[in-house]
Scaffold this motif. Structure first.
Motif, PDB file in Angstrom:
ATOM      1  N   GLN A  17       0.821  -1.212   0.000  1.00  6.05           N
ATOM      2  CA  GLN A  17       0.000   0.000   0.000  1.00  6.05           C
ATOM      3  C   GLN A  17       0.853   1.259   0.000  1.00  6.05           C
ATOM      4  O   GLN A  17       0.345   2.366  -0.131  1.00  6.05           O
ATOM      5  N   LEU A  18       2.161   1.095   0.159  1.00  4.71           N
ATOM      6  CA  LEU A  18       3.058   2.254   0.122  1.00  4.71           C
ATOM      7  C   LEU A  18       3.216   2.717  -1.324  1.00  4.71           C
ATOM      8  O   LEU A  18       3.141   1.912  -2.246  1.00  4.71           O
ATOM      9  N   PRO A  19       3.448   4.017  -1.546  1.00  2.00           N
ATOM     10  CA  PRO A  19       3.528   4.505  -2.921  1.00  2.00           C
ATOM     11  C   PRO A  19       4.746   3.937  -3.650  1.00  2.00           C
ATOM     12  O   PRO A  19       5.846   3.907  -3.103  1.00  2.00           O
ATOM     13  N   ARG A  52       4.236   7.848  14.017  1.00  2.00           N
ATOM     14  CA  ARG A  52       2.882   8.315  13.711  1.00  2.00           C
ATOM     15  C   ARG A  52       2.158   8.789  14.957  1.00  2.00           C
ATOM     16  O   ARG A  52       1.364   9.726  14.909  1.00  2.00           O
TER      17      ARG A  52
ATOM     18  N   THR B  25      13.893   7.776  -1.013  1.00  2.00           N
ATOM     19  CA  THR B  25      12.689   6.946  -1.094  1.00  2.00           C
ATOM     20  C   THR B  25      12.146   6.682   0.302  1.00  2.00           C
ATOM     21  O   THR B  25      10.936   6.743   0.529  1.00  2.00           O
ATOM     22  N   ARG B  28      10.195   9.554   1.473  1.00  2.00           N
ATOM     23  CA  ARG B  28       8.907   9.631   0.798  1.00  2.00           C
ATOM     24  C   ARG B  28       7.913   8.650   1.424  1.00  2.00           C
ATOM     25  O   ARG B  28       6.750   8.987   1.661  1.00  2.00           O
ATOM     26  N   LEU B  29       8.376   7.443   1.713  1.00  2.00           N
ATOM     27  CA  LEU B  29       7.497   6.425   2.305  1.00  2.00           C
ATOM     28  C   LEU B  29       7.059   6.851   3.704  1.00  2.00           C
ATOM     29  O   LEU B  29       5.889   6.722   4.073  1.00  2.00           O
ATOM     30  N   HIS B  32       4.576   9.577   3.588  1.00  2.00           N
ATOM     31  CA  HIS B  32       3.290   8.990   3.202  1.00  2.00           C
ATOM     32  C   HIS B  32       2.589   8.383   4.415  1.00  2.00           C
ATOM     33  O   HIS B  32       1.389   8.585   4.618  1.00  2.00           O
ATOM     34  N   LEU B  33       3.343   7.655   5.226  1.00  2.00           N
ATOM     35  CA  LEU B  33       2.748   7.026   6.423  1.00  2.00           C
ATOM     36  C   LEU B  33       2.226   8.085   7.391  1.00  2.00           C
ATOM     37  O   LEU B  33       1.217   7.878   8.062  1.00  2.00           O
ATOM     38  N   ASN B  35       0.781  10.720   6.661  1.00  2.00           N
ATOM     39  CA  ASN B  35      -0.520  11.211   6.195  1.00  2.00           C
ATOM     40  C   ASN B  35      -1.629  10.183   6.369  1.00  2.00           C
ATOM     41  O   ASN B  35      -2.790  10.480   6.107  1.00  2.00           O
ATOM     42  N   ARG B  36      -1.264   8.967   6.771  1.00  2.00           N
ATOM     43  CA  ARG B  36      -2.276   7.934   6.967  1.00  2.00           C
ATOM     44  C   ARG B  36      -2.827   8.007   8.393  1.00  2.00           C
ATOM     45  O   ARG B  36      -2.241   8.625   9.280  1.00  2.00           O
TER      46      ARG B  36
END
Lengths: 205, 205
Positions: A17-19, A52, B25, B28-29, B32-33, B35-36
């Motif tokens: 699910q990671l980009p 997170r 990378t 970036r990952l 992304h996390l 934002n989840r």
């Protein structure tokens, strides 16, 4: 894919699910983790969960931070009256890596993009205007990518900020260092001729 | 890189230890996390930790499994007297995806590679010999990549197994379906001419 294990399947699905990570890459990463020590994998998983749960955003500049006020905003060494406006955390890191900037930042959290339904109210623009109107500011630098969305955002910010009568600058655009003229696109090359600068101004002091 | 947050730095460093993932990378990952939803990220982290802690290897075929005996070895539908020998779990999945094989597997856990210091004793070869000698086996299929290490491993396995006088086969080699002759390498094309098969044998029954 045919997984022999539910645990394996779950982990692969989470990774994929990671980009930019498909099922095959996800499987490769997961099998790599299976060969690592359990403590290492536990540290990996916990680092992500902790990030997170505990990450904050600086209440002044909205940059990612471990505390209420980020290291840059709370540093006595930084020039608080110069604000560099950027799209996101990555751009803060990019500017910091140059070691050429000693002011503070303001992270917008994105760019104005009507196509993606992102308007000015979705970004931290009001708080920027508030910073400029309530604290002494000598200059606002718009360090925003020269793309369609970037230029739209710059134009909007300029309209909102010009009433304060402080210098608003953008980062210099032109041919990159080490770039070859013949491979430069016409717009960049054309504009860099129109906006040519005296040689003395082009060298780093 | 200049991180504004220790939590961010930790997470990026953990990600960038994965194969093929550099710092950019990884960043970036991680962003992304961020934002989840926190629950999603927690599920991600826990799936990885749980995988590493609870995964087992089948005691018969050494494939990755949730139980002591894997689903394939414990299935009543599989032909237990045909053993397909493969390098790792990924190859089991690749063969399973073809839906053309109904026997069981034996996962070696790697290939013989003197360059990397991997000898026969580092692989599950003794347990394969034991399976063949203690249980009734009608055929051993060596589904191993036709590389230098693969061919070495096949040759070694053949020497160890031939005394049992059961058919030992390898997967067919030749021009891939949909492959163009003019782009095939000389060795593959040359061998596929030498080992040509009657047309009736080349079509799927």
């Amino acid at each position: 894919m045919n997984f022999s294990s539910k645990l394996l399947e779950d982990a692969v699905n989470e990774f994929s699910q990671l980009p930019g990570i498909g099922q095959k890459t996800a499987l490769r990463l997961v099998l790599h983790l299976l060969n690592r020590e359990p403590e290492e994998v536990e540290r990996f998983g916990n680092a992500i969960i902790k990030l997170r749960q505990e990450i904050k955003h600086c209440t002044i500049c909205h940059n990612i931070s471990d505390n209420e006020i980020c290291e840059i905003c709370s540093s006595a060494k930084r020039e608080k009256e110069i604000i560099c406006v950027v799209e996101d955390t990555r751009d803060v890191m990019a500017v910091e890596n140059t070691s050429q900037y000693f002011g503070v930042y303001h992270v917008l959290g994105g760019l104005i993009s009507p196509m993606d339904g992102i308007g000015p109210s979705d970004l931290f623009i009001d708080t920027l205007v508030q910073r400029v109107s309530t604290t002494p500011v000598k200059e606002v630098i718009l360090a925003i990518s020269p793309t369609m969305e970037g230029d739209t955002t710059i134009f909007y910010l300029y309209k909102r900020l010009k009433a304060f009568q402080i210098p608003i600058t953008t980062i210099a655009r032109g041919i990159a260092f080490g770039g070859e003229l013949e491979y430069a696109d016409e717009i960049t090359l054309g504009r860099s001729i129109v906006t040519r600068v005296p040689y003395e101004n082009s060298i780093l002091k």
